[in-house]
Design a protein around this motif. Structure first.
Motif, PDB file in Angstrom:
ATOM      1  N   LEU A   2       7.273  12.209  -5.285  1.00 39.79           N
ATOM      2  CA  LEU A   2       8.206  11.097  -5.101  1.00 39.79           C
ATOM      3  C   LEU A   2       7.552   9.914  -4.408  1.00 39.79           C
ATOM      4  O   LEU A   2       7.821   8.767  -4.764  1.00 39.79           O
ATOM      5  CB  LEU A   2       9.427  11.555  -4.310  1.00 39.79           C
ATOM      6  CG  LEU A   2      10.383  12.471  -5.055  1.00 39.79           C
ATOM      7  CD1 LEU A   2      11.512  12.920  -4.130  1.00 39.79           C
ATOM      8  CD2 LEU A   2      10.948  11.796  -6.275  1.00 39.79           C
ATOM      9  N   ASN A   3       6.676  10.177  -3.456  1.00 39.66           N
ATOM     10  CA  ASN A   3       5.959   9.080  -2.806  1.00 39.66           C
ATOM     11  C   ASN A   3       5.098   8.327  -3.799  1.00 39.66           C
ATOM     12  O   ASN A   3       5.013   7.094  -3.766  1.00 39.66           O
ATOM     13  CB  ASN A   3       5.098   9.600  -1.653  1.00 39.66           C
ATOM     14  CG  ASN A   3       5.933  10.044  -0.480  1.00 39.66           C
ATOM     15  OD1 ASN A   3       7.059   9.600  -0.312  1.00 39.66           O
ATOM     16  ND2 ASN A   3       5.388  10.930   0.323  1.00 39.66           N
ATOM     17  N   VAL A   5       5.627   8.028  -7.055  1.00 39.81           N
ATOM     18  CA  VAL A   5       6.507   7.249  -7.922  1.00 39.81           C
ATOM     19  C   VAL A   5       7.012   6.014  -7.186  1.00 39.81           C
ATOM     20  O   VAL A   5       7.039   4.919  -7.754  1.00 39.81           O
ATOM     21  CB  VAL A   5       7.678   8.116  -8.433  1.00 39.81           C
ATOM     22  CG1 VAL A   5       8.705   7.270  -9.169  1.00 39.81           C
ATOM     23  CG2 VAL A   5       7.157   9.225  -9.345  1.00 39.81           C
ATOM     24  N   GLU A   6       7.385   6.160  -5.919  1.00 39.01           N
ATOM     25  CA  GLU A   6       7.819   4.993  -5.150  1.00 39.01           C
ATOM     26  C   GLU A   6       6.712   3.957  -5.027  1.00 39.01           C
ATOM     27  O   GLU A   6       6.972   2.758  -5.089  1.00 39.01           O
ATOM     28  CB  GLU A   6       8.284   5.419  -3.762  1.00 39.01           C
ATOM     29  CG  GLU A   6       9.616   6.124  -3.770  1.00 39.01           C
ATOM     30  CD  GLU A   6      10.038   6.595  -2.393  1.00 39.01           C
ATOM     31  OE1 GLU A   6       9.238   6.494  -1.435  1.00 39.01           O
ATOM     32  OE2 GLU A   6      11.179   7.060  -2.273  1.00 39.01           O
TER      33      GLU A   6
END
Length: 76
Positions: A2-3, A5-6
């Motif tokens: 997720l990091n 993708v962010e």
């Protein structure tokens, strides 16, 4: 993940597009944002977007196909 993708996500303003082949006109905002970003891929479970396969050189993938294409070692 997720990091990651962010980190690669872009926030942008969107412009209105007319997309004749779009089955649900409410999805226009998603395609507009992708074009404005400019995005390489749109990840969605929306079948009305997935049937397009790509739009304006932007791949439209479901989450599983995205992971398989961009993170094959994680999936296998």
């Amino acid at each position: 993940m997720l990091n990651f993708v962010e980190d690669i996500c872009s926030y942008c303003s969107s412009n209105f597009l007319e997309v004749e082949e779009l089955r649900d006109s409410k999805d226009t905002i998603i395609l507009s944002a992708g074009v404005s970003a400019p995005a390489q891929v749109i990840i969605t479970g929306d079948l009305d977007l997935l049937v397009l396969v790509n739009f304006n050189h932007i791949s439209i993938l479901n989450p599983q196909d995205f992971l398989t294409k961009y993170f094959p070692k994680v999936i296998n």
